[in-house]
Design an enzyme around this catalytic site. Sequence first.
Site, short mmCIF file in Angstrom:
data_model
loop_
_atom_site.label_atom_id
_atom_site.label_comp_id
_atom_site.label_asym_id
_atom_site.label_seq_id
_atom_site.Cartn_x
_atom_site.Cartn_y
_atom_site.Cartn_z
N HIS A 42 0.83 -1.21 0.00
CA HIS A 42 0.00 0.00 0.00
C HIS A 42 0.87 1.26 0.00
O HIS A 42 0.57 2.23 -0.71
CB HIS A 42 -0.88 0.04 1.26
CG HIS A 42 -1.83 -1.09 1.41
ND1 HIS A 42 -1.74 -2.00 2.43
CD2 HIS A 42 -2.92 -1.46 0.69
CE1 HIS A 42 -2.73 -2.88 2.35
NE2 HIS A 42 -3.45 -2.59 1.28
N GLN A 66 -17.52 -7.74 -1.19
CA GLN A 66 -16.54 -8.55 -1.93
C GLN A 66 -16.11 -9.78 -1.16
O GLN A 66 -15.22 -10.51 -1.60
CB GLN A 66 -15.33 -7.69 -2.35
CG GLN A 66 -14.44 -7.25 -1.22
CD GLN A 66 -13.39 -6.27 -1.70
OE1 GLN A 66 -13.69 -5.13 -2.04
NE2 GLN A 66 -12.13 -6.68 -1.73
N LYS A 154 -0.28 -7.05 -7.80
CA LYS A 154 -0.48 -8.28 -7.03
C LYS A 154 -1.89 -8.83 -7.27
O LYS A 154 -2.10 -10.04 -7.32
CB LYS A 154 -0.29 -8.01 -5.55
CG LYS A 154 -0.51 -9.26 -4.76
CD LYS A 154 -0.41 -9.05 -3.29
CE LYS A 154 -0.96 -10.26 -2.63
NZ LYS A 154 -2.21 -9.97 -1.94
N GLN A 158 -8.02 -8.22 -10.63
CA GLN A 158 -8.72 -7.01 -10.19
C GLN A 158 -8.35 -5.83 -11.09
O GLN A 158 -9.22 -5.07 -11.54
CB GLN A 158 -8.34 -6.72 -8.74
CG GLN A 158 -8.75 -5.36 -8.22
CD GLN A 158 -8.53 -5.25 -6.73
OE1 GLN A 158 -9.22 -5.88 -5.95
NE2 GLN A 158 -7.56 -4.47 -6.31
N SER A 190 1.03 -8.69 2.08
CA SER A 190 -0.43 -8.79 2.11
C SER A 190 -0.93 -8.60 3.53
O SER A 190 -0.27 -9.03 4.49
CB SER A 190 -0.87 -10.18 1.61
OG SER A 190 -2.23 -10.42 1.94
N ARG A 192 -3.18 -10.18 4.73
CA ARG A 192 -3.53 -11.51 5.23
C ARG A 192 -2.30 -12.31 5.71
O ARG A 192 -2.48 -13.35 6.33
CB ARG A 192 -4.29 -12.31 4.17
CG ARG A 192 -5.69 -11.74 3.91
CD ARG A 192 -6.55 -12.64 3.02
NE ARG A 192 -7.94 -12.24 3.03
CZ ARG A 192 -8.54 -11.52 2.09
NH1 ARG A 192 -7.86 -11.10 1.04
NH2 ARG A 192 -9.82 -11.20 2.20
P1 AMP Z 1 -6.23 -4.26 -0.32
O1 AMP Z 1 -6.13 -3.38 0.88
O2 AMP Z 1 -5.69 -5.63 -0.11
O3 AMP Z 1 -7.60 -4.21 -0.96
O4 AMP Z 1 -5.24 -3.63 -1.40
C1 AMP Z 1 -5.34 -2.27 -1.77
C2 AMP Z 1 -4.46 -2.03 -2.96
O5 AMP Z 1 -3.11 -2.37 -2.64
C3 AMP Z 1 -4.83 -2.91 -4.17
O6 AMP Z 1 -4.72 -2.14 -5.35
C4 AMP Z 1 -3.80 -3.99 -4.13
O7 AMP Z 1 -3.52 -4.57 -5.39
C5 AMP Z 1 -2.59 -3.24 -3.61
N1 AMP Z 1 -1.63 -4.17 -3.02
C6 AMP Z 1 -1.86 -5.10 -2.06
N2 AMP Z 1 -0.74 -5.81 -1.81
C7 AMP Z 1 0.22 -5.33 -2.64
C8 AMP Z 1 1.58 -5.63 -2.88
N3 AMP Z 1 2.20 -6.59 -2.20
N4 AMP Z 1 2.25 -4.91 -3.80
C9 AMP Z 1 1.64 -3.93 -4.49
N5 AMP Z 1 0.36 -3.58 -4.32
C10 AMP Z 1 -0.35 -4.27 -3.41
#
Ligand code: AMP
Length: 294
Positions: A42, A66, A154, A158, A190, A192
Site C-alpha cells: 500500500h 466482496q 499483485k 482485479q 499482504s 492476510r
Molecule cells: P487491499 O487493501 O488488499 O484491498 O489492497 C489495496 C491495494 O493495494 C490494491 O490495489 C492492491 O492490489 C494493492 N496491493 C496489495 N498488496 C500489494 C503488494 N504486495 N504490492 C503492491 N500492491 C499491493
Amino acid sequence: MSGSVPLICTTISQIRQAVAEARKSGKSIGLVPTMGALHAGHISLIRQARQRAGFVVVSIFVNPTQFGPTEDFARYPRPFEQDVALCAAEGVDLIFHPAVAEMYPEDYQTFVEVHELQKGLCGASRPGHFRGVATVVLKLFNIVLPDLAWFGQKDAQQVRILQQMVRDLNVPVEIRVEPTVREPDGLASSSRNQYLTGEERHQAPAIYQALQEAEQQIAAGERDPDTVRRTVLERLEAIPGLRVDYVAVVDHQSLRPPKRLSGRVLVAVAVFLGTTRLIDNVLVEVDSNPSSSS
Ligand code: AMP
C-alpha cells in the site's frame, strides 16, 4: 515526508466538499483504494500517488460485498490508528473511512459486473467477489472523482477488471498499476500474511519460488501453457500443509489460456496455507524468438 495528520472523512458529503476545495485550488486528485491494515505494498502506491497527484486520498474500507459468506470479513484486521499514522508519515491529505451503512444504505440494490474477465482465476473460486470489488471501486470513483487512481499488480485480475470497467463505462479516471511489493524472502506483502502461523510463514516464500520457476521455464523456451502450469502445480503441491486453489497461465489481457505462449503472459496462483488464502502472480514477457524451443 509530511508529518501532519490527514483529514479523516467518514461521510460522503464531507469528502465531496474537501475534494472540491482541493480541486478549486488547482490540485489534481489521486485516489488509493485500500481495505486498510496498510503494509509496504500500500505504501508504494501511496508514494506514487504523492509524487503524481496534488491531493492524495486514501480510502480505508473493508468492503463487505466482496467477501463470500464463509470468508474473513469479520476477522479482517482493522488497525485504524496505525493506518492513520502511516498515512500521516507519507503525507496523505485525506483518509476516507466510511461506515458500511454510509456506502450501502438499507435499500442499496445496484451492482457492477465485468462479465468475461470475472469468470476465471479468483472469480471462479470466489463467486461474487469481483462484483463487490467493481461496485465499491466505481462508487469510490463517483464519490472522490479522482483524476488518477493507483492499484497493485499483485491483484492482477482485479486490475484487468477495473481497467475494463473504466473503459466500458467511460469513467474519466486514469488507472495506474504498480509492481508487487515483496517481503525480503519473496513473499508478496499482504494484509492476510498476519494470519499465518510461524510454520506457514516459513513455507510461504515457496509460492513465489514456484512462480519464478515458471518464469525460468518460459525464458528457457517453453511455450506450452500446460507444461508451465504443471510445473508450478507440482512445485506447490510438494509443500506440506499447502492446498492449491488454482494455477493459471493466461494471456494478460483476456485472462484466458492461450494455445501457445506469446506476448505478455500472466502466471497466477491462489493457495491456502492452513485457512489463509494467498494469491501471487508474475507477468512474463514471452520472447518471440526463444533460443531453444520445446
Ligand atoms: P487491499 O487493501 O488488499 O484491498 O489492497 C489495496 C491495494 O493495494 C490494491 O490495489 C492492491 O492490489 C494493492 N496491493 C496489495 N498488496 C500489494 C503488494 N504486495 N504490492 C503492491 N500492491 C499491493
